[in-house]
Scaffold this motif. Structure first.
Motif, PDB file in Angstrom:
ATOM      1  N   ARG A 467      51.188  59.359  45.161  1.00  0.00           N
ATOM      2  CA  ARG A 467      49.741  59.638  45.104  1.00  0.00           C
ATOM      3  C   ARG A 467      49.323  59.838  43.643  1.00  0.00           C
ATOM      4  NH1 ARG A 467      50.776  61.952  50.343  1.00  0.00           N
ATOM      5  NH2 ARG A 467      49.360  60.979  51.808  1.00  0.00           N
ATOM      6  N   HIS A 468      50.178  60.514  42.900  1.00  0.00           N
ATOM      7  CA  HIS A 468      49.865  60.733  41.485  1.00  0.00           C
ATOM      8  C   HIS A 468      49.861  59.405  40.732  1.00  0.00           C
ATOM      9  CE1 HIS A 468      50.546  62.670  37.381  1.00  0.00           C
ATOM     10  NE2 HIS A 468      49.315  62.923  37.762  1.00  0.00           N
ATOM     11  N   PHE A 471      46.625  57.836  41.170  1.00  0.00           N
ATOM     12  CA  PHE A 471      45.606  58.463  40.323  1.00  0.00           C
ATOM     13  C   PHE A 471      45.710  57.922  38.888  1.00  0.00           C
ATOM     14  CE2 PHE A 471      44.286  61.511  37.164  1.00  0.00           C
ATOM     15  CZ  PHE A 471      42.989  61.804  37.577  1.00  0.00           C
ATOM     16  N   GLU A 478      41.571  59.357  32.219  1.00  0.00           N
ATOM     17  CA  GLU A 478      41.696  60.767  32.610  1.00  0.00           C
ATOM     18  C   GLU A 478      43.167  61.182  32.630  1.00  0.00           C
ATOM     19  OE1 GLU A 478      39.597  58.746  33.825  1.00  0.00           O
ATOM     20  OE2 GLU A 478      37.648  59.749  33.827  1.00  0.00           O
ATOM     21  N   ALA A 479      44.022  60.274  33.107  1.00  0.00           N
ATOM     22  CA  ALA A 479      45.451  60.587  33.192  1.00  0.00           C
ATOM     23  C   ALA A 479      46.027  60.800  31.794  1.00  0.00           C
ATOM     24  CB  ALA A 479      46.188  59.482  33.919  1.00  0.00           C
TER      25      ALA A 479
END
Ligand SMILES: Cc1cc2nc3c(=O)[nH]c(=O)nc-3n(C[C@H](O)[C@H](O)[C@H](O)COP(=O)(O)OP(=O)(O)OC[C@H]3O[C@@H](n4cnc5c(N)ncnc54)[C@H](O)[C@@H]3O)c2cc1C
Length: 483
Positions: A467-468, A471, A478-479
């Motif tokens: 899931r990460h 993202f 943003e990451a």
């Protein structure tokens, strides 16, 4: 007739199960026909050999985790599942990610444990294939295809996980602070390996293992590298074979390295590229893990449909009761969506990922037009490993693989893995609910599938990590900021 064959849903053809392939068929007839052919082969093998042996093997492995049904693996060789991904010019199946995923769904509907032998093999092979290291194509991959032809299976494994570093090795952000214990110390002519890998599927039976470790433990991100180690290499031994909850048909073993010398030729690609390499390999393999989970869910669904047809509650067959019908429809819906998710991932990979490089003129000239004996000569081998070829590869990657496509591959592969494995757990759980107390009996296979399903949420990066990963690739800016 075997009860299993009466479950109409599992007898549906690929084009009925995946309408998008029916639509694609007139546009890409060869691509779709090959997928149909591989599905038919996998279904035949699963029904003839896997399904009838699944329970017995699960029980044998519960008593002895080192047990491996070699006879069953040998029976797969005429089908060529182990060498399905190996280029045709080397005698393999010449297939890409989607064909492999479809095969895995079929095998896992029979038994996810036995099927995992083929899944873990592909993970080991993918490192060489996707690293496009033609030196190993002509040796280890050729041997793999030859093994299938001769009926003498050659098995691969991939060793990434360590006792103190699971998720950390699979994510470049966490890798910086990972507590690694395995190191490939550069020495004259190669590397001296010391350390330990754990949970390695096929670890105790693989002839070849793609081993991932840094050349300098203090700089893992910069120095992570991949080498091929061979069963029987001095200093390389098998430790504990785990007594695990599910997927028992495929052994998960510790691999121990004590001053194990690995010659420089066994390096896969270049030194220090393995962080990118892990990302590419996982981008290719997480879609098929979605397929593994989809097949596992289908296995639960098929068995519980059979159960519901043959068992009554309150004087009526379960299948005739509305609450069961609604549950079954919901299970079928989830399985369908999980299949769509893995097809999005694997088909994207086939057409926008590394396989694209295999159809370039340069690769075709090297693999299809240059005879293997020429490629194996010393001057050619030297040329293949030269900086010039490395540069050509880098330019090919730059030209053919678009950064946005690579990000999408990461998103879709994690999405397929998470969707499939969550569906496998939900469907297996609902199957237990329908069967009630009988679900706890080994003979209905439902408790076994529930045990198998859980593991798909863990390996190939836990679902949290996946899931990460979604993202990070959905929101790269943003990451980067969060780092
Ligand atoms: C059946 C089976 C087969 C396997 N086969 C192989 C194989 O062939 N080769 C191989 O190399 N490995 C293999 N593995 C190992 C597998 O890849 C690891 O188990 C997996 O990467 C997770 O690592 P870990 O178990 O150390 O969990 P950890 O990394 O210790 O994680 C523990 C928990 O913490 C969570 N977590 C960790 N970090 C974070 C974070 N930053 N944010 C949120 N949550 C986090 C995880 O999601 C998990 O729930 C296998 C494992 C199993 C169970």
């Amino acid at each position: 007739m075997n009860d299993y064959l009466n479950v109409e849903i599992s007898r549906r053809s690929l084009l009925e199960m995946a309408p998008r392939l029916k639509i694609l068929s007139p546009l890409m007839p060869d691509y779709v026909a090959a997928l149909e052919e591989w599905q038919a082969k996998a279904r035949e093998y699963a029904e003839k050999y896997i399904r009838p042996n699944a329970l017995a093997i699960d029980l044998k492995c519960s008593k002895d985790p080192r047990y491996v049904d070699w006879d069953l693996i040998k029976k797969s060789t005429p089908y060529g599942f182990l060498s399905l991904l190996v280029p045709k010019s080397l005698g393999g199946g010449g297939q890409m990610c989607t064909a492999f995923a479809i095969v895995m769904e079929e095998l896992c509907a029979g038994c996810a444990g036995i099927a995992n032998i083929f899944g873990a093999n592909a993970l080991g092979v993918s490192g060489i294939l996707l690293g496009m290291d033609f030196y190993h194509y002509d040796r280890a991959l050729f041997e793999l295809a030859e093994g299938d032809r001769k009926g003498e299976p050659v098995i691969f494994a991939a060793a990434i996980t360590e006792p103190l570093a699971g998720s950390d090795v699979e994510d470049p952000v966490y890798l910086k602070s990972a507590k690694l214990m395995t190191e490939l110390k550069p020495v004259k002519g190669g590397y001296l390996v010391n350390g330990r890998k754990v949970f390695i599927s096929n670890g105790s039976i693989a002839k070849y293992t793609t081993l991932i470790a840094p050349t300098d433990k203090k700089r893992p991100v910069e120095s992570m590298s991949a080498v091929l180690v061979k069963q029987g290499d001095q200093g390389f031994s098998i430790g504990r074979v785990e007594e695990k909850m599910g997927m028992k048909g495929c052994p998960a073993a510790e691999q121990v390295f004590e001053d194990c010398f690995v010659p420089k030729e066994n390096l896969i690609g270049e030194e220090g590229i393995a962080v990118n390499f892990i990302e590419v390999v996982l981008g290719a393999s997480r879609g098929p893990v979605g397929a593994i989970a989809t097949g596992t869910a289908r296995g639960a669904f098929e068995r519980v449909v059979e159960f519901a047809k043959n068992h009554k509650a309150g004087g009526r067959r379960l299948i005739d009761q509305q609450w069961v019908q609604i549950k079954l429809a919901e299970m079928a819906r989830k399985i369908h969506l999980a299949r769509q998710a893995y097809l999005d991932s694997t088909m994207s990979f086939d057409f926008t990922g590394t396989p694209k490089l295999m159809s370039t003129l340069t690769t075709k000239m090297l693999l299809d037009l240059t005879p293997r004996w020429v490629r194996k000569t010393a001057p050619f081998t030297k040329f293949l490993r030269s900086k010039t070829v490395q540069k050509i590869k880098e330019r090919m990657v730059e030209k053919e693989l678009k950064p946005q496509d690579q990000r999408d591959i990461q998103v879709y592969s994690s999405l397929a893995k998470v969707t499939g494995s969550d569906v496998a757990m939900e469907v297996a759980y609902q199957a237990l609910q329908i069967a009630g107390a009988s679900s706890s009996l080994h003979r209905y296979e439902l408790e076994k599938i529930y045990r198998d399903a859980k593991l798909t949420q863990i390996y190939e990066g836990t679902n949290q990590l996946n899931r990460h990963n979604m993202f990070i690739n959905f929101f790269p800016e943003e990451a980067a900021h969060a780092e």
